[in-house]
Scaffold this motif. Structure first.
Motif, PDB file in Angstrom:
ATOM      1  N   LEU A 141       0.835  -1.200   0.000  1.00  0.00           N
ATOM      2  CA  LEU A 141       0.000   0.000   0.000  1.00  0.00           C
ATOM      3  C   LEU A 141       0.868   1.246   0.000  1.00  0.00           C
ATOM      4  CD1 LEU A 141      -2.505  -1.020   2.839  1.00  0.00           C
ATOM      5  CD2 LEU A 141      -2.702  -1.492   0.379  1.00  0.00           C
ATOM      6  N   SER A 142       0.352   2.303  -0.585  1.00  0.00           N
ATOM      7  CA  SER A 142       0.980   3.611  -0.441  1.00  0.00           C
ATOM      8  C   SER A 142       0.640   4.146   0.948  1.00  0.00           C
ATOM      9  CB  SER A 142       0.476   4.571  -1.514  1.00  0.00           C
ATOM     10  OG  SER A 142      -0.887   4.896  -1.276  1.00  0.00           O
ATOM     11  N   PRO A 143       1.383   5.132   1.456  1.00  0.00           N
ATOM     12  CA  PRO A 143       1.048   5.679   2.784  1.00  0.00           C
ATOM     13  C   PRO A 143      -0.377   6.224   2.876  1.00  0.00           C
ATOM     14  CG  PRO A 143       3.255   6.342   2.154  1.00  0.00           C
ATOM     15  CD  PRO A 143       2.647   5.679   0.951  1.00  0.00           C
ATOM     16  N   SER A 144      -0.972   6.526   1.718  1.00  0.00           N
ATOM     17  CA  SER A 144      -2.347   7.038   1.730  1.00  0.00           C
ATOM     18  C   SER A 144      -3.389   5.923   1.651  1.00  0.00           C
ATOM     19  CB  SER A 144      -2.556   8.004   0.558  1.00  0.00           C
ATOM     20  OG  SER A 144      -2.381   7.341  -0.689  1.00  0.00           O
ATOM     21  N   GLY A 145      -2.924   4.661   1.446  1.00  0.00           N
ATOM     22  CA  GLY A 145      -3.856   3.544   1.432  1.00  0.00           C
ATOM     23  C   GLY A 145      -4.176   2.985   0.064  1.00  0.00           C
ATOM     24  N   LYS A 146      -3.527   3.494  -1.002  1.00  0.00           N
ATOM     25  CA  LYS A 146      -3.804   2.965  -2.336  1.00  0.00           C
ATOM     26  C   LYS A 146      -3.094   1.633  -2.516  1.00  0.00           C
ATOM     27  CE  LYS A 146      -1.943   4.760  -6.056  1.00  0.00           C
ATOM     28  NZ  LYS A 146      -1.670   5.697  -7.178  1.00  0.00           N
ATOM     29  N   ILE A 147      -3.767   0.668  -3.138  1.00  0.00           N
ATOM     30  CA  ILE A 147      -3.190  -0.659  -3.353  1.00  0.00           C
ATOM     31  C   ILE A 147      -2.216  -0.588  -4.531  1.00  0.00           C
ATOM     32  CG2 ILE A 147      -3.670  -3.070  -3.902  1.00  0.00           C
ATOM     33  CD1 ILE A 147      -6.440  -2.712  -2.667  1.00  0.00           C
ATOM     34  N   ILE A 148      -0.924  -0.790  -4.244  1.00  0.00           N
ATOM     35  CA  ILE A 148       0.112  -0.753  -5.279  1.00  0.00           C
ATOM     36  C   ILE A 148       0.350  -2.146  -5.849  1.00  0.00           C
ATOM     37  CG2 ILE A 148       2.522  -0.170  -5.757  1.00  0.00           C
ATOM     38  CD1 ILE A 148       2.408   1.772  -3.415  1.00  0.00           C
ATOM     39  N   GLY A 149       0.286  -3.155  -4.978  1.00  0.00           N
ATOM     40  CA  GLY A 149       0.494  -4.527  -5.426  1.00  0.00           C
ATOM     41  C   GLY A 149      -0.222  -5.497  -4.517  1.00  0.00           C
ATOM     42  N   ILE A 150      -0.571  -6.660  -5.071  1.00  0.00           N
ATOM     43  CA  ILE A 150      -1.254  -7.687  -4.288  1.00  0.00           C
ATOM     44  C   ILE A 150      -0.968  -9.041  -4.930  1.00  0.00           C
ATOM     45  CG2 ILE A 150      -3.387  -7.407  -5.600  1.00  0.00           C
ATOM     46  CD1 ILE A 150      -4.919  -8.063  -3.020  1.00  0.00           C
TER      47      ILE A 150
END
Length: 232
Positions: free
Chosen positions: A130-139
């Protein structure tokens, strides 16, 4: 003496890498002047036209010494050419070694990424970046009913209730501020968007002393919690 001063001035103002061209130019120029003097010295018609008269010190110097000096400059230029070629080959060799090291490191990183991907794909847990703002970067994988395209780039809060989202924001803030991992439990979307209980561990990924991203490992503990409640 004037010729020596001219040569000294010509070479003294040369920049690195220019010595070769100047040495070759001076050598060729001196040989040309010598040949002109030899030619005119043999033609009587040039007696009154030669600026430097026959028998003068400079005239004799040109005929006797300018040719070997010119050859010396030419040989110096050829020697410097060889030196420059050697240096360029050495530079190219060093650059090729750096490129090879870079390619080897890149291949090793890709191999490591492939191994990590195999590990992530094999585990039952969900591993999110996650980015520090909560966006999913990878899973590594998604629950049934949710595609990768639907998950990547979205906020992790979109897959939980508003109350849980508020609590997870607090966890993320704590991890970013303390820069230490935190364990917690939460309820979020599971297979077919069914509410699912997860046991999670969130940790920071640091870069230059700052939190660049967050890694979350989430384990589905719904069945375990259901059995515990039945046995209680």
């Amino acid at each position: 003496l004037a010729l020596v001063k001219l040569v000294a001035c010509f070479v003294a103002h040369a920049k690195p890498g220019v010595y070769t061209r100047r040495a070759l130019f001076l050598g060729a120029w001196m040989l040309l002047v010598h040949q002109v003097f030899r030619l005119t010295d043999k033609i009587p018609a040039f007696d009154g036209m030669i600026v430097i008269g026959r028998g003068s010190v400079l005239h004799d110097f040109v005929l006797d010494f300018l040719e070997p000096i010119g050859f010396a400059f030419l040989l110096s230029g050829l020697f410097l050419t060889g030196v420059e070629i050697f240096r360029e080959r050495e530079k190219i060799r060093i650059q090729l070694e750096k490129l090879k090291s870079y390619l080897d490191a890149e291949a090793e990183i890709r191999s490591l990424e492939a191994k990590l991907r195999c590990v992530f794909d094999a585990v039952n847990d969900y591993v999110l970046t996650l980015s520090p703002s909560g966006k999913i970067i990878g899973i590594n994988r998604t629950a049934k009913g949710i595609t990768m395209e639907q998950a990547l780039g979205k906020r992790v809060f979109d897959f939980m209730t508003e109350g849980e989202a508020h609590r997870i924001r607090s966890v993320m803030t704590r991890v970013c501020e303390t820069q230490t991992p935190v364990n917690y439990e939460m309820i979020g979307d599971g297979d077919n968007h069914m509410p699912t209980m997860y046991s999670c561990r969130m940790g920071p990924v640091m870069k230059d002393g700052k939190v660049e991203s967050l890694v979350v490992v989430a384990t589905d503990i719904t069945e375990k919690r259901t059995v515990q409640e039945l046995l209680a």
